[in-house]
Design a protein around this motif. Structure first.
Motif, mmCIF file in Angstrom:
data_model
loop_
_atom_site.group_PDB
_atom_site.id
_atom_site.type_symbol
_atom_site.label_atom_id
_atom_site.label_comp_id
_atom_site.label_asym_id
_atom_site.label_seq_id
_atom_site.Cartn_x
_atom_site.Cartn_y
_atom_site.Cartn_z
ATOM 1 N N LEU A 275 5.484 -1.778 2.115
ATOM 2 C CA LEU A 275 6.215 -0.840 1.247
ATOM 3 C C LEU A 275 6.758 -1.566 0.017
ATOM 4 C CD1 LEU A 275 7.658 1.929 0.764
ATOM 5 C CD2 LEU A 275 9.553 1.043 2.153
ATOM 6 N N VAL A 276 6.528 -0.969 -1.143
ATOM 7 C CA VAL A 276 7.192 -1.444 -2.360
ATOM 8 C C VAL A 276 8.583 -0.819 -2.314
ATOM 9 C CG1 VAL A 276 7.129 -1.475 -4.882
ATOM 10 C CG2 VAL A 276 4.983 -1.604 -3.569
ATOM 11 N N GLU A 277 9.549 -1.591 -1.834
ATOM 12 C CA GLU A 277 10.851 -1.005 -1.482
ATOM 13 C C GLU A 277 11.532 -0.342 -2.679
ATOM 14 O OE1 GLU A 277 13.244 -3.858 0.667
ATOM 15 O OE2 GLU A 277 12.032 -3.581 2.483
ATOM 16 N N ASP A 278 11.376 -0.946 -3.863
ATOM 17 C CA ASP A 278 12.072 -0.387 -5.032
ATOM 18 C C ASP A 278 11.559 1.011 -5.396
ATOM 19 O OD1 ASP A 278 13.608 -2.595 -5.197
ATOM 20 O OD2 ASP A 278 12.528 -3.517 -6.882
ATOM 21 N N ASP A 279 10.386 1.381 -4.920
ATOM 22 C CA ASP A 279 9.837 2.704 -5.263
ATOM 23 C C ASP A 279 10.435 3.818 -4.408
ATOM 24 O OD1 ASP A 279 8.230 1.477 -7.081
ATOM 25 O OD2 ASP A 279 6.326 1.842 -6.055
ATOM 26 N N LEU A 280 10.995 3.472 -3.256
ATOM 27 C CA LEU A 280 11.326 4.534 -2.292
ATOM 28 C C LEU A 280 12.526 5.393 -2.702
ATOM 29 C CD1 LEU A 280 10.577 5.848 0.402
ATOM 30 C CD2 LEU A 280 12.154 4.270 1.518
ATOM 31 N N ILE A 281 13.651 4.753 -2.991
ATOM 32 C CA ILE A 281 14.869 5.552 -3.237
ATOM 33 C C ILE A 281 14.718 6.466 -4.454
ATOM 34 C CG2 ILE A 281 17.324 5.380 -3.867
ATOM 35 C CD1 ILE A 281 17.591 3.281 -1.655
ATOM 36 N N ALA B 204 23.137 -6.491 5.072
ATOM 37 C CA ALA B 204 24.152 -5.456 5.304
ATOM 38 C C ALA B 204 24.424 -4.629 4.052
ATOM 39 C CB ALA B 204 25.439 -6.097 5.804
ATOM 40 N N ASP B 205 24.209 -5.207 2.866
ATOM 41 C CA ASP B 205 24.504 -4.451 1.645
ATOM 42 C C ASP B 205 23.268 -3.737 1.082
ATOM 43 O OD1 ASP B 205 23.064 -6.634 0.815
ATOM 44 O OD2 ASP B 205 24.471 -7.265 -0.754
ATOM 45 N N HIS B 206 22.177 -3.703 1.843
ATOM 46 C CA HIS B 206 20.957 -3.050 1.338
ATOM 47 C C HIS B 206 21.175 -1.537 1.265
ATOM 48 C CE1 HIS B 206 16.798 -1.966 0.692
ATOM 49 N NE2 HIS B 206 16.467 -3.248 0.625
ATOM 50 N N ALA B 207 20.704 -0.945 0.173
ATOM 51 C CA ALA B 207 20.927 0.499 -0.047
ATOM 52 C C ALA B 207 20.264 1.365 1.031
ATOM 53 C CB ALA B 207 20.393 0.883 -1.424
ATOM 54 N N ILE C 266 0.825 -1.231 0.000
ATOM 55 C CA ILE C 266 0.000 0.000 0.000
ATOM 56 C C ILE C 266 0.853 1.273 0.000
ATOM 57 C CG2 ILE C 266 -0.275 0.194 2.532
ATOM 58 C CD1 ILE C 266 -3.308 0.747 1.920
ATOM 59 N N LEU C 267 2.136 1.141 0.380
ATOM 60 C CA LEU C 267 3.046 2.292 0.329
ATOM 61 C C LEU C 267 3.859 2.136 -0.954
ATOM 62 C CD1 LEU C 267 4.286 2.071 4.041
ATOM 63 C CD2 LEU C 267 2.528 3.608 3.146
ATOM 64 N N ASN C 268 3.484 2.902 -1.965
ATOM 65 C CA ASN C 268 4.139 2.729 -3.270
ATOM 66 C C ASN C 268 4.224 4.074 -3.984
ATOM 67 O OD1 ASN C 268 1.612 3.217 -4.658
ATOM 68 N ND2 ASN C 268 0.992 1.189 -3.947
ATOM 69 N N ARG C 269 4.815 4.042 -5.170
ATOM 70 C CA ARG C 269 5.031 5.268 -5.957
ATOM 71 C C ARG C 269 3.733 6.084 -6.111
ATOM 72 N NH1 ARG C 269 8.995 5.662 -9.684
ATOM 73 N NH2 ARG C 269 9.355 3.422 -9.507
ATOM 74 N N LEU D 117 12.461 3.951 8.614
ATOM 75 C CA LEU D 117 11.930 2.606 8.372
ATOM 76 C C LEU D 117 12.352 1.668 9.496
ATOM 77 C CD1 LEU D 117 13.134 2.348 4.631
ATOM 78 C CD2 LEU D 117 10.951 3.263 5.455
ATOM 79 N N ASP D 118 11.372 0.975 10.064
ATOM 80 C CA ASP D 118 11.660 0.024 11.146
ATOM 81 C C ASP D 118 11.446 -1.420 10.696
ATOM 82 O OD1 ASP D 118 12.210 -0.519 13.979
ATOM 83 O OD2 ASP D 118 10.118 -1.161 14.094
ATOM 84 N N VAL D 119 10.755 -1.575 9.559
ATOM 85 C CA VAL D 119 10.376 -2.925 9.107
ATOM 86 C C VAL D 119 10.707 -3.067 7.626
ATOM 87 C CG1 VAL D 119 8.585 -3.345 10.841
ATOM 88 C CG2 VAL D 119 8.019 -2.032 8.802
ATOM 89 N N PHE D 120 11.023 -4.298 7.206
ATOM 90 C CA PHE D 120 11.599 -4.515 5.873
ATOM 91 C C PHE D 120 11.066 -5.812 5.279
ATOM 92 C CE2 PHE D 120 14.188 -2.052 8.659
ATOM 93 C CZ PHE D 120 14.407 -0.910 7.902
ATOM 94 N N GLN D 121 11.157 -5.880 3.954
ATOM 95 C CA GLN D 121 10.734 -7.112 3.251
ATOM 96 C C GLN D 121 11.537 -8.296 3.770
ATOM 97 O OE1 GLN D 121 8.580 -7.435 0.555
ATOM 98 N NE2 GLN D 121 8.201 -5.329 -0.057
#
Ligand code: NDP
Ligand code: OXD
Length: 306
Positions: free
Chosen positions: A225-231, A254-257, A201-204, A244-248
């Motif tokens: 969150l559609v993570e790819d839309d955020l950055i 560790a290498d997440h942008a 529901i949280l998207n572009r 952000l406190d929660v993630f897919q």
């Protein structure tokens, strides 16, 4: 009465000791495959095997508020799923959101950067009326957060499935009022349960409807969150920042942008931790009530998904 305990990521012993102190006379033990039938189970992310082997459970007590992971499993039809009702979590959520909101509004990140350079420089005061805070989900946690934010005199909006009245909060409800809620909001806080209706529901598209300078506080579930839309939205200036406190995927790799993006603050799914003492007292109280045939709060509707 027999109670089994199965807690992925948590040591079961302190829970078992605490439950024994609250429910003297009950047989309480860690679940093992092949265990005899129990009356209740206290769980976090249990296995399907446990549920398959325990078809007579009356109560399945989740030691968290969100039941999305439990509802992916096949739960025996007569077993009631009971979530934690607050148990010390709503005040933590209120702290987290007020802290994040005020840090952003008062630009404390800029002062910290200045301090590192030894620079004495004021920021121009910003107006609260330009920072309406919209809270998605006005349940146990969202309502407490809305009231806490209202104490700081920000305009507060809320969005839920059903209409409701909360002092100091302009409430929107249902799909029909979602766009109006978004376009009236600058700082968006997500406290929805994860269901088929709220995944992604949280998207572009939805974040793009926020007022200019939009800021996201995502504290319910990563799959909202559609993570790819955020950055891309942050880099294009369509959003001012995100906490952000929660993630897919948790732990966040560790290498997440997200870890290194200058406009993103990451916390490790700790905006509201389960507090053992409060949770044990609440669960034991509900088990006592259920054993006496009394109603209990926090029973999940599996069709609604929360
Ligand atoms: P509740 O079930 O009490 O409240 C859920 C709210 O969301 C209700 O107001 C409900 O509306 C609303 N809602 C549900 N579906 C929709 C929809 N499709 N459209 C609009 N509104 C909807 O949950 P809690 O407040 O206790 O917890 C919320 C979530 O927070 C949990 O599900 C969990 O995922 C997350 N959480 C995260 C933690 C963390 O540490 N990050 C800790 C604890 C919880 P209505 O009132 O009309 O039913
Ligand atoms: C919860 C959580 O759902 O800890 O309670 O995320």
């Amino acid at each position: 009465m027999k109670i089994i305990v199965s807690l992925t990521d948590n040591r079961p012993d302190p829970w078992i000791e605490g439950l024994k102190a609250e429910l003297p006379g009950a047989q309480i033990e860690t679940w093992q495959p092949g265990a005899a039938q129990a009356d209740h189970a206290v769980v976090w992310a249990p296995s399907q095997q446990l549920l398959d082997e325990q078809p007579q459970l009356h109560g399945l007590f989740n030691i968290g508020a969100g039941v999305d992971a439990l509802l992916k499993l096949k739960v025996p039809p007569q077993t009631r799923i009971v979530r934690l009702d607050d148990a010390g979590m709503s005040v933590q959520m209120a702290e987290y959101v007020c802290h994040t909101l005020i840090r952003h509004f008062r630009e404390f990140d800029v002062y910290e950067a200045d301090a590192r350079e030894g620079r004495w420089s004021y920021r121009k005061p910003r107006l609260r009326r330009d920072f309406p805070v919209g809270i998605m989900g006005l349940g146990v946690l969202g309502e407490r957060v809305a009231k806490a934010v209202a104490q700081f005199e920000f305009p507060v909006l809320g969005w839920s499935r059903s209409p409701k009245a909360i002092d100091g909060v302009k409430v929107f409800s249902g799909e029909a009022q979602f766009d109006e809620f978004l376009s009236s909001t600058r700082v968006l806080v997500n406290l929805l349960p994860l269901t088929d209706a709220t995944r992604g529901i949280l998207n572009r598209n939805t974040l793009g409807k926020l007022r200019p300078g939009g800021y996201l506080i995502s504290i319910a579930r990563g799959a909202h969150l559609v993570e790819d839309d955020l950055i891309p939205m942050l880099d294009a200036g369509q959003l001012a920042g995100a906490t952000l406190d929660v993630f897919q995927v948790e732990p966040l790799p560790a290498d997440h942008a997200f870890w290194r993006h200058p406009k993103i603050t990451v916390t490790p799914h700790g905006s509201a931790r389960t507090l053992r003492e409060e949770s044990i007292a609440q669960i034991a109280g509900k088990i006592r009530a259920m054993e006496q045939g009394l109603p209990v709060s926090g029973v999940v509707d599996p069709v609604r998904g929360y």
